[in-house]
Design an enzyme around this catalytic site. Structure first.
Site, PDB file in Angstrom:
ATOM      1  N   GLY A 205     -10.273 -18.226  11.296  1.00 14.53           N
ATOM      2  CA  GLY A 205      -9.500 -17.120  11.847  1.00 14.53           C
ATOM      3  C   GLY A 205      -8.102 -16.990  11.297  1.00 14.53           C
ATOM      4  N   HIS A 206      -7.669 -17.935  10.500  1.00 11.58           N
ATOM      5  CA  HIS A 206      -6.313 -17.928   9.957  1.00 11.58           C
ATOM      6  C   HIS A 206      -6.364 -17.321   8.565  1.00 11.58           C
ATOM      7  CE1 HIS A 206      -2.454 -19.875   8.600  1.00 11.58           C
ATOM      8  NE2 HIS A 206      -2.125 -19.436   9.803  1.00 11.58           N
ATOM      9  N   PHE A 207      -5.987 -16.062   8.432  1.00 15.81           N
ATOM     10  CA  PHE A 207      -6.079 -15.300   7.192  1.00 15.81           C
ATOM     11  C   PHE A 207      -7.515 -15.282   6.666  1.00 15.81           C
ATOM     12  CE2 PHE A 207      -1.653 -16.883   7.104  1.00 15.81           C
ATOM     13  CZ  PHE A 207      -1.003 -15.669   7.180  1.00 15.81           C
TER      14      PHE A 207
END
Length: 108
Positions: free
Chosen positions: A94-96
């Protein structure tokens, strides 16, 4: 006296130069070492607490258990732990999206 259980051997990184066009300056690129080469850097590090030992001490479990093993320990003072990280970790998904980057708050 401070423990010296974790020392990384000084292994030279083999580099080659690459250029796409003759007019470009050469760029240093690290050559592929592979998983065995990377694991070999810590093959002689003594494990003080294994993941099983840590599970008996800490209530945390995956994905919140951010320590896989402890390689240095001074009771009541300090510990040095190692967390093995892969692209399958939930914070990467979910991070970038499409560009997995280790979140800065998890880098110590």
């Amino acid at each position: 006296a401070a423990s010296t259980a974790f020392t990384v051997p000084s292994t030279p990184v083999v580099r080659s130069t690459t250029r796409l066009f003759e007019s470009e300056e050469a760029e240093d690129v690290a050559e592929y070492v592979g998983a065995a080469g990377i694991s070999g850097l810590t093959s002689e590090v003594k494990t003080v607490f294994s993941s099983e030992d840590i599970a008996k001490i800490l209530p945390h479990r995956y994905p919140f258990l951010l320590v896989d093993k402890v390689v240095e320990y001074e009771a009541g003072k300090r510990a040095v732990g190692i967390k093995s990280v892969t692209l399958n970790e939930p914070h990467f998904t979910g991070h970038f999206p499409d560009r997995p980057i280790m979140p800065g708050v998890l880098q110590v």
